[in-house]
Design a protein around this motif. Structure first.
Motif, PDB file in Angstrom:
ATOM      1  N   GLN A 130     -31.320  27.824  16.375  1.00 16.28           N
ATOM      2  CA  GLN A 130     -32.294  27.986  17.454  1.00 16.28           C
ATOM      3  C   GLN A 130     -33.686  28.110  16.854  1.00 16.28           C
ATOM      4  O   GLN A 130     -33.879  28.848  15.899  1.00 16.28           O
ATOM      5  N   LYS A 131     -34.621  27.437  17.444  1.00 13.00           N
ATOM      6  CA  LYS A 131     -36.005  27.549  16.952  1.00 13.00           C
ATOM      7  C   LYS A 131     -36.537  28.953  17.217  1.00 13.00           C
ATOM      8  O   LYS A 131     -36.095  29.609  18.150  1.00 13.00           O
ATOM      9  N   LEU A 132     -37.498  29.343  16.405  1.00 12.54           N
ATOM     10  CA  LEU A 132     -38.149  30.622  16.699  1.00 12.54           C
ATOM     11  C   LEU A 132     -38.975  30.452  17.967  1.00 12.54           C
ATOM     12  O   LEU A 132     -39.791  29.542  18.061  1.00 12.54           O
ATOM     13  N   VAL A 133     -38.740  31.320  18.942  1.00 14.12           N
ATOM     14  CA  VAL A 133     -39.573  31.295  20.142  1.00 14.12           C
ATOM     15  C   VAL A 133     -40.779  32.190  19.889  1.00 14.12           C
ATOM     16  O   VAL A 133     -41.912  31.762  20.015  1.00 14.12           O
ATOM     17  N   ARG A 134     -40.501  33.429  19.494  1.00 16.45           N
ATOM     18  CA  ARG A 134     -41.597  34.296  19.060  1.00 16.45           C
ATOM     19  C   ARG A 134     -41.045  35.579  18.443  1.00 16.45           C
ATOM     20  O   ARG A 134     -39.872  35.908  18.607  1.00 16.45           O
ATOM     21  N   ASN A 135     -41.943  36.285  17.770  1.00 18.99           N
ATOM     22  CA  ASN A 135     -41.602  37.612  17.269  1.00 18.99           C
ATOM     23  C   ASN A 135     -41.542  38.581  18.436  1.00 18.99           C
ATOM     24  O   ASN A 135     -42.306  38.440  19.392  1.00 18.99           O
ATOM     25  N   LEU A 136     -40.686  39.573  18.341  1.00 18.82           N
ATOM     26  CA  LEU A 136     -40.731  40.651  19.326  1.00 18.82           C
ATOM     27  C   LEU A 136     -41.821  41.640  18.908  1.00 18.82           C
ATOM     28  O   LEU A 136     -42.110  41.795  17.715  1.00 18.82           O
ATOM     29  N   THR A 137     -42.394  42.306  19.891  1.00 17.70           N
ATOM     30  CA  THR A 137     -43.406  43.318  19.583  1.00 17.70           C
ATOM     31  C   THR A 137     -42.694  44.633  19.246  1.00 17.70           C
ATOM     32  O   THR A 137     -41.500  44.796  19.524  1.00 17.70           O
ATOM     33  N   ALA A 138     -43.472  45.584  18.701  1.00 16.67           N
ATOM     34  CA  ALA A 138     -42.882  46.903  18.408  1.00 16.67           C
ATOM     35  C   ALA A 138     -42.328  47.514  19.698  1.00 16.67           C
ATOM     36  O   ALA A 138     -41.258  48.122  19.703  1.00 16.67           O
ATOM     37  N   GLU A 139     -43.049  47.316  20.786  1.00 19.37           N
ATOM     38  CA  GLU A 139     -42.582  47.856  22.062  1.00 19.37           C
ATOM     39  C   GLU A 139     -41.225  47.255  22.420  1.00 19.37           C
ATOM     40  O   GLU A 139     -40.309  47.959  22.836  1.00 19.37           O
ATOM     41  N   GLU A 140     -41.092  45.951  22.243  1.00 21.84           N
ATOM     42  CA  GLU A 140     -39.847  45.292  22.647  1.00 21.84           C
ATOM     43  C   GLU A 140     -38.677  45.686  21.743  1.00 21.84           C
ATOM     44  O   GLU A 140     -37.533  45.759  22.186  1.00 21.84           O
ATOM     45  N   ILE A 141     -38.992  45.957  20.478  1.00 23.83           N
ATOM     46  CA  ILE A 141     -37.929  46.387  19.564  1.00 23.83           C
ATOM     47  C   ILE A 141     -37.463  47.786  19.983  1.00 23.83           C
ATOM     48  O   ILE A 141     -36.269  48.058  20.102  1.00 23.83           O
ATOM     49  N   LEU A 142     -38.429  48.661  20.256  1.00 25.99           N
ATOM     50  CA  LEU A 142     -38.075  50.021  20.692  1.00 25.99           C
ATOM     51  C   LEU A 142     -37.412  50.012  22.066  1.00 25.99           C
ATOM     52  O   LEU A 142     -36.531  50.831  22.344  1.00 25.99           O
ATOM     53  N   ALA A 143     -37.857  49.097  22.924  1.00 20.26           N
ATOM     54  CA  ALA A 143     -37.301  49.053  24.279  1.00 20.26           C
ATOM     55  C   ALA A 143     -35.793  48.821  24.244  1.00 20.26           C
ATOM     56  O   ALA A 143     -35.057  49.317  25.102  1.00 20.26           O
TER      57      ALA A 143
END
Ligand code: SAH
Ligand code: SF4
Length: 429
Positions: free
Chosen positions: A174-187
């Motif tokens: 799968q291609k990289l869509v995007r990095n997750l943000t710190a918020e999304e990792i913690l979420a």
């Protein structure tokens, strides 16, 4: 069923996630529309900010005077990370007026839960949807919770897709869509804890000390989608908040970051984050590792092993986990086991053998069980703990077989092909 060789259940990987994904179809999956905030207009998140960033944001918004910034930050930190509230209205010791201002300026909402599935053995899988960042589109990622005797492990994603192309990994297609943000990792952690009832309840008195022991999520592993060290800053921020003693307070020894071998960031990981390290090794010579884990062409084994030896805090009590996927006739001979022991000599290490998880379109097969057993015995006798990941719920295979993102759900035909592969894999056991 595959025999359990007494391998210590260690930590879930993509492989287990795959197994976990297949757990739900024989039970009635608990699915629900669990997204109270879906569609709400986007406000900047407070989750994922360091303490000083949080203080700055409050002052910059003009809702907290400079002299109160530290105190307000402490208050918010407690509500967000100790008590896990996701609505300013619940912050009882903050005036109604300030709560209103906070709500007007910032968001502490959880992501939309598109799907929640609960298996018979307690394993849970969530499909989370995060709103677009800037001009992008919403993204979906999966997070899996695997309860075990005495602990519960949450497997967290760091990216949507992956830029690397490990040849045995489905995410690598799968291609990289995007990095997750710190918020999304913690979420992922915080929403999982909500759903597991793992935050203190409303009746716990303010200021009460909430013990970290006995938590449902006792461990986290950065082993979901993506290469965490290609999203270093966000991962670092999120893990430092997850391990903050006045907040989510997960011990750093219970957080494991798995990398395919981004050498320049390995020592930094130890110095700046201080969590346990896992290396996706999978091969003991450069020719083979170049094929399996192509980042090896950039950072060959010699450099990778040197970075491991230099990992800060490395000791027998803080060993590096080397992950080794068992691929039939590719890397599973006794000579490979010998080479592995030689390669790791002198490094405090644990070797985690992962039976290969097939996916539609792959040319690899999982080693047969006898071979895995012999391999494990050899490295065990050489003095290394070598747990074999004994997949859970393999008896009830059914659903799709890999971490999926919105754009990458398995089609029905692919799912059926995967089921057939899994069943074939079963026969060997
Ligand atoms: N990108 C990071 C972390 C996510 S992958 C890394 O590569 O380390 C987590 C683990 O699952 C890695 O060891 C990875 O090599 C392994 N893995 C990936 N695909 C797999 C498959 N099909 N079967 C078994 N293990 C797999
Ligand atoms: Fe898969 Fe990890 Fe390789 Fe990315 S780095 S392709 S997630 S094994």
């Amino acid at each position: 069923m595959r025999p359990d060789l007494g391998g210590i259940p260690d930590r879930p990987t993509l492989y287990d996630l795959t197994m976990a994904l297949s757990l739900d179809l024989t039970t009635a999956p608990a699915r629900a529309a669990l997204s109270p905030r879906a569609g709400a207009p986007e406000k900047p998140p407070l989750i994922g900010l360091t303490r000083s960033e949080l203080a700055e944001a409050l002052v910059a918004a003009g809702i907290v005077p400079e002299r109160q910034a530290k105190m307000r930050t402490q208050q918010l930190w407690h509500w967000l990370y100790v008590r896990g509230v996701s609505d300013f209205a619940e912050m009882f010791n903050i005036s109604k007026e300030l709560r209103g201002e906070l709500d007007r300026h910032f968001s502490i909402a959880r992501p939309e839960i598109v799907e929640e599935q609960i298996s018979e053995d307690g394993t849970r899988k969530w499909l989370f949807r995060f709103p677009p960042r800037g001009a992008g589109r919403p993204v979906e990622i999966e997070t899996v919770y695997i309860p075990e005797e005495g602990r519960g492990t949450l497997c967290i994603s760091s990216q949507v897709g992956c830029t690397l192309t490990c040849s045995f990994c489905h995410t690598g297609t799968q291609k990289l869509v995007r990095n997750l943000t710190a918020e999304e990792i913690l979420a992922q952690l915080m929403t999982a804890r909500d759903r597991l009832g793992d935050f203190p309840d409303r009746d716990t008195p303010a200021g009460a000390i909430v013990p970290a022991e006995g938590r449902k999520v006792s461990n986290i592993v950065m082993m979901g989608m993506g290469e965490p060290l290609y999203n270093f800053e966000a991962v670092k921020k999120a893990l430092l908040i997850a391990s903050d003693g006045d907040g989510l307070s997960l011990s750093k020894r219970r957080i494991t970051l798995s990398t395919s071998g981004v050498v320049p960031e390995i020592v930094r990981t130890g110095e700046e984050i201080g969590v346990m390290l896992a290396i996706s090794l999978h091969a003991t010579n450069d020719d083979l590792r170049d094929l399996l884990v192509p980042i090896n062409k950039k950072y060959p084994l010699k450099e990778l092993i040197a970075a491991c030896r230099a990992y800060p805090g490395l000791s027998n009590a803080r060993r590096i986990t080397f992950e080794y996927v068992m691929l039939r006739d590719v890397n599973d001979s006794l000579d490979d086991a010998k080479a592995l022991v030689k390669l790791l000599r002198g490094i405090p290490a644990k070797i985690n053998l992962i039976p290969f998880n097939p996916w539609p379109g792959t040319n690899y097969q999982c080693s047969d069980w006898e071979t895995i057993e012999k391999f494990a015995d050899y490295i065990n006798n050489a003095g290394y703990a070598s747990p074999i990941r004994t997949p859970r719920g393999r008896d009830i295979l059914a659903a799709c077989g890999q971490l999926k993102s919105e754009s990458e759900r398995l089609k029905k035909t692919e799912r059926l092909a995967l089921e057939a592969m899994m069943i074939a894999g079963h026969g060997e056991a």
